[in-house]
Scaffold this motif. Structure first.
Motif, PDB file in Angstrom:
ATOM      1  N   THR A 117      20.408 -85.517 -10.680  1.00  0.00           N
ATOM      2  CA  THR A 117      19.729 -86.335 -11.691  1.00  0.00           C
ATOM      3  C   THR A 117      20.037 -87.814 -11.490  1.00  0.00           C
ATOM      4  O   THR A 117      21.170 -88.187 -11.198  1.00  0.00           O
ATOM      5  CB  THR A 117      20.204 -85.917 -13.092  1.00  0.00           C
ATOM      6  N   SER A 128      14.486 -94.154 -14.844  1.00  0.00           N
ATOM      7  CA  SER A 128      14.577 -92.790 -14.308  1.00  0.00           C
ATOM      8  C   SER A 128      13.263 -92.395 -13.637  1.00  0.00           C
ATOM      9  O   SER A 128      12.463 -93.245 -13.270  1.00  0.00           O
ATOM     10  CB  SER A 128      14.918 -91.805 -15.436  1.00  0.00           C
ATOM     11  N   PHE A 129      13.082 -91.069 -13.443  1.00  0.00           N
ATOM     12  CA  PHE A 129      11.864 -90.477 -12.871  1.00  0.00           C
ATOM     13  C   PHE A 129      11.623 -90.921 -11.433  1.00  0.00           C
ATOM     14  O   PHE A 129      10.491 -90.955 -10.952  1.00  0.00           O
ATOM     15  CB  PHE A 129      10.647 -90.768 -13.747  1.00  0.00           C
ATOM     16  N   ILE A 187       9.057 -84.742 -20.293  1.00  0.00           N
ATOM     17  CA  ILE A 187      10.264 -84.954 -19.500  1.00  0.00           C
ATOM     18  C   ILE A 187      10.959 -83.608 -19.346  1.00  0.00           C
ATOM     19  O   ILE A 187      11.230 -82.917 -20.338  1.00  0.00           O
ATOM     20  CB  ILE A 187      11.204 -85.970 -20.159  1.00  0.00           C
ATOM     21  N   GLY A 291      10.160 -87.560 -10.057  1.00  0.00           N
ATOM     22  CA  GLY A 291      11.539 -87.559 -10.520  1.00  0.00           C
ATOM     23  C   GLY A 291      12.536 -87.406  -9.393  1.00  0.00           C
ATOM     24  O   GLY A 291      12.327 -87.897  -8.279  1.00  0.00           O
ATOM     25  N   ALA A 308      12.662 -84.887 -14.282  1.00  0.00           N
ATOM     26  CA  ALA A 308      11.317 -85.221 -13.799  1.00  0.00           C
ATOM     27  C   ALA A 308      10.415 -85.550 -14.978  1.00  0.00           C
ATOM     28  O   ALA A 308      10.685 -85.162 -16.124  1.00  0.00           O
ATOM     29  CB  ALA A 308      10.721 -84.068 -12.993  1.00  0.00           C
TER      30      ALA A 308
END
Length: 329
Positions: A117, A128-129, A187, A291, A308
């Protein structure tokens, strides 16, 4: 901020550093690899300064970092020069008041139970992602992160990160889960159960339903997803075996190409680390899945923790397509 903004790795570091310097309440970071070097020292220093002025700062990274820097099967991997620098960084963060956690300490094998992650939450802004790790090499890869300001999403992502870290500390996987947000999408989190990936299942399901698919990842798709993609109109972009950053990745790609019979359209020299799929559905709608997940079945079997975003947000998809045309195609 009306929609997520795609940032290339150097821009991500710059924006994240600026945001951390202005943080008022809480900073939460999770990634697979982190160290202090010329490309990341500004982030490390900003985290230390934030903690010293009273901001709650939590950082978690996987001990895979040491394997990557010192060799996964080398008994003295913690004592290489770059590994010693990383140990110094962890002590520096802790001395400044940062709650620092090494994840995956209880994993018996180098590649099982990894936390893959990547997410940074600064007050009400999330990064993120995407797939960017915090070390010099990673910042040179073809990759990105998304920046998005939303209080509710930032709170829930931060809560999920804390639960993943707590589960790792007790040596168990946290449940797979997802959140839907109107206007953004869903998400998805993989909690680390071996053989059980919410993100991979969703990639397979969307692939079955789609008319055409754009696939971008480090690795050649194999397993169930690979079989589905062989029977679809798919454009595959993954690294050539000769284009990889280490022998292990070259072996994984060669094996995947041999088992699947698939070839890549990627011909650039820069190492491809981005991971996303864009599905064009029978009604013309486009859906993206972007992600940390490589869409590699081996990661599913090994129980990696992932994040993701599944979205039909046109602005997000336009940015992914723009990134593809400029940096991948």
């Amino acid at each position: 901020m009306s929609s997520p903004k795609l940032l290339l790795p150097p821009e991500y570091v710059q924006k994240a550093t600026q945001r951390i310097k202005k943080a008022k309440d809480e900073v939460t970071l999770i990634c697979m690899m982190i160290t202090e070097d010329p490309g990341t020292d500004q982030v490390i220093n900003a985290l230390c300064e934030a903690a010293q002025r009273g901001v709650t700062v939590s950082v978690a990274a996987d001990v895979f970092t040491y394997g990557e820097f010192g060799g996964h099967f080398v008994p003295l991997k913690y004592y290489t020069k770059k590994s010693r620098t990383t140990t110094h960084m962890a002590k520096k963060l802790a001395a400044a008041g940062v709650k620092f956690t090494w994840l995956g300490r209880f994993s018996l094998l180098p590649f099982t139970g990894r936390t893959h992650t990547k997410a940074l939450v600064v007050d009400d802004t999330i990064y993120s992602f995407g797939g960017v790790n915090l070390d010099d090499d990673s910042l040179s890869f073809t990759d990105y992160m998304f920046e998005y300001k939303n209080h509710k999403i930032a709170h829930q992502v931060r809560d999920s990160i804390k639960r993943l870290v707590a589960a790792d500390d007790d040596n168990f996987a946290y449940r797979n889960h997802s959140y839907y947000y109107e206007g953004l999408g869903t998400i998805l989190f993989d909690g680390g159960f071996q053989g059980n990936s919410l993100i991979y299942r969703r990639a397979c399901q969307l692939s079955k339903e789609a008319d055409t698919i754009l696939f971008v990842s480090q690795y050649c798709p194999v397993g169930k997803l690979g079989r589905i993609l062989r029977n679809k109109e798919t454009k595959l972009y993954f690294n050539q075996p000769t284009n990889t950053n280490n022998k292990i990745n070259a072996f994984i790609i060669r094996t995947g190409m041999f088992l699947s019979g698939q070839k890549t359209l990627y011909t650039r020299s820069t190492y491809l680390h981005a991971k996303f799929m864009i599905f064009t559905m029978p009604n013309g709608e486009k859906i993206a899945l972007t992600g940390s997940h490589n869409f590699l079945y081996a990661g599913v079997l090994l129980g990696t923790r992932e994040i993701a975003l599944e979205t039909n947000n046109k602005k997000v998809i336009d940015q992914l397509e723009g990134f593809f045309k400029k940096h991948v195609k």
